[in-house]
Design an enzyme around this catalytic site. Structure first.
Site, PDB file in Angstrom:
ATOM      1  N   ASN A  12       0.862  -1.181   0.000  1.00  0.00           N
ATOM      2  CA  ASN A  12       0.000   0.000   0.000  1.00  0.00           C
ATOM      3  C   ASN A  12       0.900   1.233   0.000  1.00  0.00           C
ATOM      4  O   ASN A  12       1.491   1.569   1.019  1.00  0.00           O
ATOM      5  CB  ASN A  12      -0.890  -0.034   1.253  1.00  0.00           C
ATOM      6  N   TRP A  13       0.994   1.883  -1.159  1.00  0.00           N
ATOM      7  CA  TRP A  13       1.921   3.018  -1.268  1.00  0.00           C
ATOM      8  C   TRP A  13       1.334   4.287  -0.636  1.00  0.00           C
ATOM      9  O   TRP A  13       2.003   5.313  -0.572  1.00  0.00           O
ATOM     10  CB  TRP A  13       2.285   3.279  -2.737  1.00  0.00           C
ATOM     11  N   LYS A  14       0.076   4.208  -0.231  1.00  0.00           N
ATOM     12  CA  LYS A  14      -0.613   5.366   0.377  1.00  0.00           C
ATOM     13  C   LYS A  14      -0.460   6.599  -0.525  1.00  0.00           C
ATOM     14  O   LYS A  14      -0.408   6.463  -1.740  1.00  0.00           O
ATOM     15  CB  LYS A  14      -0.093   5.615   1.795  1.00  0.00           C
ATOM     16  N   HIS A 104      -9.414   0.778   4.913  1.00  0.00           N
ATOM     17  CA  HIS A 104      -8.142   0.978   5.615  1.00  0.00           C
ATOM     18  C   HIS A 104      -8.385   1.885   6.820  1.00  0.00           C
ATOM     19  O   HIS A 104      -9.219   2.792   6.766  1.00  0.00           O
ATOM     20  CB  HIS A 104      -7.117   1.592   4.663  1.00  0.00           C
ATOM     21  N   GLU A 106      -6.865   4.321   7.914  1.00  0.00           N
ATOM     22  CA  GLU A 106      -6.721   5.763   7.626  1.00  0.00           C
ATOM     23  C   GLU A 106      -7.980   6.309   6.954  1.00  0.00           C
ATOM     24  O   GLU A 106      -8.361   7.454   7.186  1.00  0.00           O
ATOM     25  CB  GLU A 106      -5.466   6.004   6.772  1.00  0.00           C
ATOM     26  N   GLU A 176      -5.073  -5.444  10.667  1.00  0.00           N
ATOM     27  CA  GLU A 176      -4.069  -4.404  10.893  1.00  0.00           C
ATOM     28  C   GLU A 176      -4.362  -3.697  12.212  1.00  0.00           C
ATOM     29  O   GLU A 176      -5.183  -2.768  12.250  1.00  0.00           O
ATOM     30  CB  GLU A 176      -4.119  -3.379   9.760  1.00  0.00           C
ATOM     31  N   GLY A 182       2.552   1.983  10.876  1.00  0.00           N
ATOM     32  CA  GLY A 182       3.460   3.127  10.739  1.00  0.00           C
ATOM     33  C   GLY A 182       4.173   3.515  12.022  1.00  0.00           C
ATOM     34  O   GLY A 182       4.760   4.591  12.111  1.00  0.00           O
ATOM     35  N   SER A 222       3.701  -2.300  10.355  1.00  0.00           N
ATOM     36  CA  SER A 222       5.155  -2.228  10.526  1.00  0.00           C
ATOM     37  C   SER A 222       5.879  -3.509  10.090  1.00  0.00           C
ATOM     38  O   SER A 222       6.859  -3.928  10.715  1.00  0.00           O
ATOM     39  CB  SER A 222       5.504  -1.858  11.976  1.00  0.00           C
ATOM     40  N   GLY A 243       2.846  -1.231   4.334  1.00  0.00           N
ATOM     41  CA  GLY A 243       2.792   0.201   4.030  1.00  0.00           C
ATOM     42  C   GLY A 243       4.180   0.743   3.750  1.00  0.00           C
ATOM     43  O   GLY A 243       4.709   0.616   2.646  1.00  0.00           O
ATOM     44  N   GLY A 244       4.816   1.330   4.773  1.00  0.00           N
ATOM     45  CA  GLY A 244       6.104   2.011   4.614  1.00  0.00           C
ATOM     46  C   GLY A 244       7.146   1.210   3.852  1.00  0.00           C
ATOM     47  O   GLY A 244       7.812   1.745   2.948  1.00  0.00           O
TER      48      GLY A 244
END
Ligand code: PEP
Length: 265
Positions: A12-14, A104, A106, A176, A182, A222, A243-244
């Site tokens: 997920n490149w957000k 998600h 977010e 998640e 993150g 993470s 993610g990151g």
């Protein structure tokens, strides 16, 4: 329950990498990812750039075809078309890719998405032949007060209800825990495994043994190349939503270790 599920590693490149950067990054990682995934049948790798960068990344994947690498969107709306400024319809998403992340944390936190909205989006994804990757998870206060199971039960029952029986097993769920997203503070495989076991049991009660056995449940929060091995070694964890680390070549290491771990007898 049967354990013949294809593992999934989704990135997920957000809201990172516009078309130019996304294209350059895809060109950087795709040759190695393609080679890795070509050698192993039971893996699916899904790249989810921002919607505006999907065409650019799609050009790269079309130029370097790899059968087990697919693209996904990070969100979509459930309506077919019309006056919904800024939204993407399921058919628009389907023109470019075959997967979509829904619910998600977010989206739930910053854009007030509820379980009911997520449920409508999943139904719309089914209708348009998109594979939904549905995110659920508790926040830190809920985790610390011991409310995780109750929160997960409510989310599963509200956001994953009323699916056509033949579609239920095609869903991918990403567990998640919000406190792990993150933060650099990943859950342990034991913690994630217990919640994922509960999710599969709830799904079994809702849709029966076949759907529960084919349901893929990923861990997210993470994940890095250094800790992925622990998660995918757990028999209930079918892969990861990343993610990151999906914005870096470390993503290749995550896919490599997932393959190495899952292909052990
Ligand atoms: C995510 O946003 O889905 C996620 C898991 O992020 P990170 O890997 O950065 O914790």
């Amino acid at each position: 329950m049967a354990q013949s599920r294809t593992a999934i590693v989704a990135g997920n490149w957000k809201m990172n990498y516009g078309p130019k950067q996304a294209s350059a990054f895809a060109m950087e990682i795709l040759p190695e990812l393609g080679q890795l995934t070509r050698g192993y049948q039971d893996i699916l790798c899904i790249l989810c750039p921002p919607a505006i960068s999907l065409p650019a990344v799609r050009e790269v994947t079309d130029a370097m075809p790899a059968p087990r690498i697919e693209l996904g969107a990070q969100n979509m709306y459930f309506e077919e078309q019309g006056a919904y400024t800024g939204e993407l319809s399921p058919a628009m998403v389907r023109e470019l890719c075959s997967n979509v992340i829904l619910g998600h944390s977010e989206r739930r936190t910053y854009f007030a998405e509820t379980d009911e909205v997520v449920n409508r989006k999943v139904q719309a994804a089914f209708k348009h032949n998109l594979r939904p990757i549905v995110c659920i998870g508790e926040n830190l206060a809920q985790y610390e007060s011991g409310a995780t199971q109750e929160v997960i039960r409510a989310q599963v029952q509200a956001s994953l209800s009323n699916f056509p029986a033949e579609k239920a097993g095609e869903v991918v769920i990403a567990y998640e825990p919000i406190w792990a997203i993150g933060t650099g503070r990943a859950a342990t495989a034991k913690i994630a495994g217990e919640v994922i076991h509960l999710i599969r049991k709830l799904y079994h009660d809702m849709y029966g043994p076949e759907a529960a056995a084919s349901l893929r449940i990923l861990y997210g929060g993470s994940v890095t190349g250094a800790n992925i091995g622990e998660f995918v070694a757990h028999p209930d964890i079918d892969g990861a939503l990343v993610g990151g680390a999906s914005l870096k070549p470390d993503f290749i290491e995550i896919v490599r270790k997932t393959i190495a771990t899952k292909q052990k007898p």
